[in-house]
Design a protein around this motif. Sequence first.
Motif, PDB file in Angstrom:
ATOM      1  N   SER A 301     -13.055  45.358 -10.423  1.00 42.20           N
ATOM      2  CA  SER A 301     -12.233  46.100  -9.533  1.00 42.20           C
ATOM      3  C   SER A 301     -10.681  45.530 -10.132  1.00 42.20           C
ATOM      4  CB  SER A 301     -12.313  45.325  -7.936  1.00 42.20           C
ATOM      5  OG  SER A 301     -11.262  44.993  -7.519  1.00 42.20           O
ATOM      6  N   ALA A 302      -9.962  46.277  -9.356  1.00 44.17           N
ATOM      7  CA  ALA A 302      -8.036  46.174  -9.803  1.00 44.17           C
ATOM      8  C   ALA A 302      -7.683  45.288  -9.161  1.00 44.17           C
ATOM      9  CB  ALA A 302      -7.224  47.719  -9.950  1.00 44.17           C
ATOM     10  N   SER A 303      -8.783  44.620  -7.940  1.00 41.04           N
ATOM     11  CA  SER A 303      -7.554  43.732  -7.234  1.00 41.04           C
ATOM     12  C   SER A 303      -7.707  42.512  -7.534  1.00 41.04           C
ATOM     13  CB  SER A 303      -8.809  43.368  -6.048  1.00 41.04           C
ATOM     14  OG  SER A 303      -8.880  42.309  -5.335  1.00 41.04           O
ATOM     15  N   LYS A 304      -6.162  42.234  -7.002  1.00 44.20           N
ATOM     16  CA  LYS A 304      -5.485  40.872  -7.938  1.00 44.20           C
ATOM     17  C   LYS A 304      -6.326  39.237  -6.692  1.00 44.20           C
ATOM     18  CE  LYS A 304      -1.155  42.789  -7.961  1.00 44.20           C
ATOM     19  NZ  LYS A 304       0.288  42.780  -7.726  1.00 44.20           N
ATOM     20  N   VAL A 305      -7.018  39.357  -5.906  1.00 49.48           N
ATOM     21  CA  VAL A 305      -7.480  38.579  -5.478  1.00 49.48           C
ATOM     22  C   VAL A 305      -8.981  38.877  -5.361  1.00 49.48           C
ATOM     23  CG1 VAL A 305      -5.641  37.996  -3.061  1.00 49.48           C
ATOM     24  CG2 VAL A 305      -7.272  39.593  -3.010  1.00 49.48           C
ATOM     25  N   GLN A 306      -9.825  37.741  -4.963  1.00 52.97           N
ATOM     26  CA  GLN A 306     -11.961  37.820  -5.023  1.00 52.97           C
ATOM     27  C   GLN A 306     -12.071  37.569  -3.163  1.00 52.97           C
ATOM     28  OE1 GLN A 306      -9.868  37.816  -7.991  1.00 52.97           O
ATOM     29  NE2 GLN A 306      -9.530  35.743  -7.608  1.00 52.97           N
ATOM     30  N   TYR A 307     -13.440  37.613  -3.420  1.00 53.80           N
ATOM     31  CA  TYR A 307     -13.896  38.187  -2.138  1.00 53.80           C
ATOM     32  C   TYR A 307     -15.188  37.281  -2.553  1.00 53.80           C
ATOM     33  CZ  TYR A 307     -10.995  41.511  -0.513  1.00 53.80           C
ATOM     34  OH  TYR A 307      -9.128  42.519  -0.335  1.00 53.80           O
ATOM     35  N   LYS A 470      -9.729  38.080 -14.886  1.00 55.57           N
ATOM     36  CA  LYS A 470     -10.259  36.736 -13.693  1.00 55.57           C
ATOM     37  C   LYS A 470     -11.455  36.651 -14.121  1.00 55.57           C
ATOM     38  CE  LYS A 470      -8.865  33.854 -10.458  1.00 55.57           C
ATOM     39  NZ  LYS A 470      -7.675  33.467  -9.930  1.00 55.57           N
ATOM     40  N   LEU A 471     -11.982  37.505 -13.484  1.00 51.66           N
ATOM     41  CA  LEU A 471     -14.209  37.541 -13.155  1.00 51.66           C
ATOM     42  C   LEU A 471     -14.564  37.343 -15.060  1.00 51.66           C
ATOM     43  CD1 LEU A 471     -14.803  39.370  -9.814  1.00 51.66           C
ATOM     44  CD2 LEU A 471     -13.999  37.172 -10.445  1.00 51.66           C
ATOM     45  N   GLN A 472     -13.815  38.220 -15.732  1.00 51.26           N
ATOM     46  CA  GLN A 472     -14.845  38.416 -17.410  1.00 51.26           C
ATOM     47  C   GLN A 472     -14.116  36.770 -17.750  1.00 51.26           C
ATOM     48  OE1 GLN A 472     -16.496  40.295 -18.518  1.00 51.26           O
ATOM     49  NE2 GLN A 472     -15.644  42.337 -18.342  1.00 51.26           N
ATOM     50  N   GLU A 473     -13.271  36.338 -17.621  1.00 47.41           N
ATOM     51  CA  GLU A 473     -12.858  34.817 -17.855  1.00 47.41           C
ATOM     52  C   GLU A 473     -13.727  33.967 -17.088  1.00 47.41           C
ATOM     53  OE1 GLU A 473      -8.926  34.312 -17.291  1.00 47.41           O
ATOM     54  OE2 GLU A 473      -7.905  35.353 -18.620  1.00 47.41           O
ATOM     55  N   LYS A 474     -14.501  34.264 -16.205  1.00 49.69           N
ATOM     56  CA  LYS A 474     -16.038  33.303 -15.875  1.00 49.69           C
ATOM     57  C   LYS A 474     -16.813  34.340 -15.534  1.00 49.69           C
ATOM     58  CE  LYS A 474     -11.996  31.951 -12.610  1.00 49.69           C
ATOM     59  NZ  LYS A 474     -12.303  30.722 -12.662  1.00 49.69           N
TER      60      LYS A 474
END
Length: 486
Positions: A301-307, A470-474
């Motif tokens: 998503s475009a979220s700046k934070v994670q869940y 960020k998640l693509q990087e992980k």
Amino acid sequence: SKEQLAAIVKQTKELKAYQKMADTPEAIKTIPMLSLSDITPQTDRLQLKQEMVDGAQMLHFPETTNKIIYLQLYFDAAVVAQEDVPYVSLLADVLGQLDTKSYTFGQFSTETNKHTGRLNSYNKMFIDMRDGKGYAPKVVIEGKAFRHKLGKMLHLADELAMGTKFTDKKRMQQVLNKLNSRYQAHARRNGIGLAMYRLASYYAGHAQYNERINGLSYIHFMAETTRTFDKNGDQVMAKLAAVAKQIFQRKRLIVGVTGNDDDYRVVKEQLPAFLAKLGQLDKPPVKYAFAKPKTNEALLSASKVQYVVKGANYRSLGFQFNGRLQVLSQILSSEYLQKKIRQQGGAYGSWANFRRSGLGYFASYRDANVNKTLDNYDKAIDWVKNFNTSPDEMTRYIIGTIADLDKPETPSVKGRRAISYHLQNVSYKDRQTERDMILKTTVKDIQSLGAMLEKTLKSGNICVYGNEKKLQEKKELFNDLIKVIQ
């Protein structure tokens, strides 16, 4: 300046040291505290009266409600074919927003507001807690009205169930646009809910069903249905009409009533006329067999934070739900995860939960981290195995657990809870046994749960909702990456 940078570094070191400091015994003693003798040892009974009325199962929760009748009509949704399951949720969403046989949608809204305190529809899942596997999906029409308005409320419920017209393509498009906009907004702000639905779906059929009617799968279904409605609108409306006809049948209908004996007597007198208008088909429930979903997913998503959610089904690993697990949830949430994930990790919140159905999980809320959080989840295993605390602190954890169970409730909430326990096969004896275990939980009991936690986390999977880049990087952490907004 160099001096200001040095001051920031100094403040940061002091903050980190402060975050790791334990409260002194003197500070803790200043907090007022109950004792276990102040806690009622008995759980609430929530007794239901049961009988059959004209083929419908009646569940009456006797309660003083000042002449207000709280009514739930639980229709069996398990008769709907597997490929049509998303339409169960869509049906519940559109009821009350379309014309009926007697009213325009505007008139229906006016009549509802004039004669009832509420009349709405929603989907609801009841899991058989004896094994955590069986389940009964329902479409619920729920309302409340003064006793002398019951007849009018039943008439309006009949309009919803049997009189809704699925023929106005222009109006249906408007309703879908509104619903889709709401769900897209929901997808952007409720990352934790979507991640938990998804994680649960890795482990149980009921959760796979639930994800298709409440989770990301339903949000994608809604978006696709709205986007292609110009071309496929007639088929969508025909499908909704067919699903409504299958669900709104008298067979296997369960009627929940909260009110005193006079209220219940009025319902018994007036309900048969409503029942007579329902369909009389006896279609057997469908045996659903959903394809096993992928695990370890990233929801982009475009979220700046994670869940960040991690867990597994502990019942399938050979463990059972009990009261000690509720205390463990309280300790992990208020102590270990609070400090590691929130105070030191910077997330807005973090908690553990071990559901009666078998799902055990850790979750973080508005979290800047992923790997660090997952590492802290795994480190909880040794922390639990070596758990130790004072008798006073153990009492605090137990009281905190009981506080979650003993929240004040309105009569309507009590009634729904009593019915939910009944439909999920959770007995008074079960709940009393759990409460007894909570009140008697010791430090050694918590330590003994370390083996369960180890198996749950080590065999568990993850689902992370968060920033796409960020998640693509992980991506090495995940088996699949799914865009939330498609």
